[in-house]
Motif scaffolding. Structure first.
Motif, PDB file in Angstrom:
ATOM      1  N   ARG A 218       0.840  -1.295  -0.202  1.00 57.58           N
ATOM      2  CA  ARG A 218       0.172   0.023  -0.008  1.00 57.58           C
ATOM      3  C   ARG A 218       1.017   1.257  -0.230  1.00 57.58           C
ATOM      4  NH1 ARG A 218      -5.445  -0.793   1.777  1.00 57.58           N
ATOM      5  NH2 ARG A 218      -6.058  -2.664   1.027  1.00 57.58           N
TER       6      ARG A 218
ATOM      7  N   THR B  27       1.600   9.926  -7.241  1.00 57.04           N
ATOM      8  CA  THR B  27       0.067  10.146  -7.978  1.00 57.04           C
ATOM      9  C   THR B  27      -0.261   9.142  -8.684  1.00 57.04           C
ATOM     10  OG1 THR B  27       0.525  12.253  -7.834  1.00 57.04           O
ATOM     11  CG2 THR B  27      -1.171  11.698  -9.591  1.00 57.04           C
ATOM     12  N   GLN B  28       0.599   8.536  -9.651  1.00 51.56           N
ATOM     13  CA  GLN B  28       0.382   7.339 -10.518  1.00 51.56           C
ATOM     14  C   GLN B  28      -0.002   6.133  -9.615  1.00 51.56           C
ATOM     15  OE1 GLN B  28      -0.270   7.244 -13.622  1.00 51.56           O
ATOM     16  NE2 GLN B  28       0.070   4.849 -13.932  1.00 51.56           N
TER      17      GLN B  28
ATOM     18  N   ARG C 150      -3.059   7.307  -6.406  1.00 51.22           N
ATOM     19  CA  ARG C 150      -4.248   7.801  -6.616  1.00 51.22           C
ATOM     20  C   ARG C 150      -4.874   7.670  -7.878  1.00 51.22           C
ATOM     21  NH1 ARG C 150      -1.081  13.531  -4.867  1.00 51.22           N
ATOM     22  NH2 ARG C 150      -0.534  12.770  -2.674  1.00 51.22           N
ATOM     23  N   THR C 151      -4.263   7.315  -8.781  1.00 52.36           N
ATOM     24  CA  THR C 151      -4.647   7.021 -10.369  1.00 52.36           C
ATOM     25  C   THR C 151      -5.209   5.603 -10.629  1.00 52.36           C
ATOM     26  OG1 THR C 151      -3.035   8.430 -11.035  1.00 52.36           O
ATOM     27  CG2 THR C 151      -4.263   7.047 -12.808  1.00 52.36           C
ATOM     28  N   PRO C 152      -6.655   5.394 -10.853  1.00 51.54           N
ATOM     29  CA  PRO C 152      -7.389   4.027 -11.119  1.00 51.54           C
ATOM     30  C   PRO C 152      -6.774   3.586 -12.362  1.00 51.54           C
ATOM     31  CG  PRO C 152      -9.038   6.272 -10.942  1.00 51.54           C
ATOM     32  CD  PRO C 152      -7.747   6.658 -11.066  1.00 51.54           C
ATOM     33  N   HIS C 153      -6.889   2.244 -12.042  1.00 51.71           N
ATOM     34  CA  HIS C 153      -5.902   1.708 -13.223  1.00 51.71           C
ATOM     35  C   HIS C 153      -6.825   0.230 -13.703  1.00 51.71           C
ATOM     36  CE1 HIS C 153      -2.701   3.117 -10.972  1.00 51.71           C
ATOM     37  NE2 HIS C 153      -2.161   3.386 -11.955  1.00 51.71           N
ATOM     38  N   LEU C 154      -6.789   0.029 -14.892  1.00 53.97           N
ATOM     39  CA  LEU C 154      -7.571  -1.300 -15.481  1.00 53.97           C
ATOM     40  C   LEU C 154      -6.377  -2.348 -14.970  1.00 53.97           C
ATOM     41  CD1 LEU C 154      -8.932  -0.208 -18.856  1.00 53.97           C
ATOM     42  CD2 LEU C 154     -10.307  -0.339 -16.942  1.00 53.97           C
TER      43      LEU C 154
ATOM     44  N   GLU D 278      -3.311  -2.361 -17.113  1.00 49.67           N
ATOM     45  CA  GLU D 278      -2.573  -1.281 -17.328  1.00 49.67           C
ATOM     46  C   GLU D 278      -1.286  -1.222 -16.205  1.00 49.67           C
ATOM     47  OE1 GLU D 278      -5.213   2.769 -18.502  1.00 49.67           O
ATOM     48  OE2 GLU D 278      -5.665   1.718 -16.359  1.00 49.67           O
TER      49      GLU D 278
ATOM     50  N   VAL E 161       1.275  -0.152 -13.309  1.00 50.17           N
ATOM     51  CA  VAL E 161       1.180   0.770 -12.191  1.00 50.17           C
ATOM     52  C   VAL E 161       2.561   1.423 -11.879  1.00 50.17           C
ATOM     53  CG1 VAL E 161       0.578   0.798  -9.605  1.00 50.17           C
ATOM     54  CG2 VAL E 161      -0.835  -0.769 -11.478  1.00 50.17           C
TER      55      VAL E 161
ATOM     56  N   ASP F  46      -1.711  10.362   1.716  1.00 52.82           N
ATOM     57  CA  ASP F  46      -2.246   9.068   1.415  1.00 52.82           C
ATOM     58  C   ASP F  46      -1.683   7.925   2.326  1.00 52.82           C
ATOM     59  OD1 ASP F  46      -2.798   9.656  -1.106  1.00 52.82           O
ATOM     60  OD2 ASP F  46      -0.827   9.949  -1.794  1.00 52.82           O
TER      61      ASP F  46
END
Length: 288
Positions: free
Chosen positions: A56, A93-94, A97-101, A104, A106, A206
């Motif tokens: 995390r 941020t990536q 905080r950024t949603p991922h399929l 994709e 990370v 975060d």
């Protein structure tokens, strides 16, 4: 001989002749085909990328000493590769905080620490991949491993094999470990709390300290004599709590301070300890 029977006989003869001609003119395999068959058992370079991350949180980079990665053939026990993960912790941020399929990237979307090895494999090989870190903090060292079936010539890159390490980095900053304490004095305990990647733990971040149970324990021998709730000190990742030093006769061998961070939601737990002698004199010993 009747005409139909004669026609059938002629057809049979033609079929036999055509079959013989086909067999006679079957092409021989080319040199390239023969060469490729002889190379079926040659070793093929197979690249494997590993990323060791704090659970995390971010990737273990040079700020915390990185991580050690080893790859071992499960069947034979042979060490196939070993090395250090070094580099940047990745883009916060990536990663956070950024949603991922599902497919994709990370960690590989931006520069982030990793360890890469190229193995020469002749067959599908079950490999155990092990990670240890953070190397700059031996007291907080964690270990994780997984087994992966590697296929010759099939690289594992991009995010690669991701290994998660659980825990926190806890460091007691005041009083300094080993510093003599004066009996009955009121002392402010201060400690820093970070993720294993070195990210700061603090409120509304975060890594929100409001969701983490951060406290300290004062021990004499192996017995807890006081538990202290620690509060954010308003700077970086420092937390503090006041305590009274016990009298010297109650702690002839000194005291131990133990700071704990526990997050049951993520499974991250960390601990830092330090020992202190207790003096009955009102004056501290002179420093050499």
């Amino acid at each position: 001989m009747s005409r139909p029977r004669f026609i059938r006989l002629i057809g049979t003869c033609l079929l036999v002749l055509l079959s013989s001609a086909g067999a006679a003119f079957t092409p021989e395999p080319s040199e390239s085909e023969l060469d490729s068959k002889t190379r079926y058992n040659d070793p093929l370079p197979t690249t494997v990328l590993v990323r060791v991350v704090a659970h995390r949180s971010l990737v273990l980079g040079h700020d915390v000493g990185g991580a050690r990665v080893t790859m071992t053939d499960v069947a034979s026990g042979q060490l196939l590769a070993s090395g250090l993960q070094q580099g940047e912790p990745g883009d916060q941020t990536q990663i956070m905080r950024t949603p991922h399929l599902m497919d994709e990237p990370v960690y590989s979307a931006r520069p982030a620490a990793s360890y890469t090895a190229t193995l020469e494999l002749t067959r599908p090989t079950l490999v155990e991949i092990t990670a240890e870190g953070p190397l700059a903090y031996p007291n907080a060292l964690q270990r994780a491993s997984t087994t992966v079936l590697l296929i010759p010539g099939h690289d594992l890159t991009n995010d690669g094999i991701v290994l998660h390490l659980y825990g926190y980095l806890l460091q007691i900053e005041h009083p300094k470990p080993g510093e003599p304490l004066i009996a009955k004095e009121d002392v402010m305990l201060r400690a820093s709390v970070r993720t294993l990647s070195g990210a700061l733990v603090r409120p509304h971040s975060d890594w929100d300290s409001r969701k983490i149970h951060i406290y300290a324990e004062l021990l004499i021998g192996d017995q807890i004599v006081e538990r202290l709730q620690m509060f954010y000190a308003g700077e970086k990742s420092r937390f503090e709590a006041p305590f009274f030093v016990p009298i010297a006769k109650d702690a002839p061998d000194g005291i131990t301070l133990r700071v704990i961070a526990a997050d049951t939601a993520t499974g991250n737990f960390g601990m830092g300890t330090a020992q202190y002698p207790v003096l009955s004199e009102r004056l501290r010993p002179r420093k050499n």
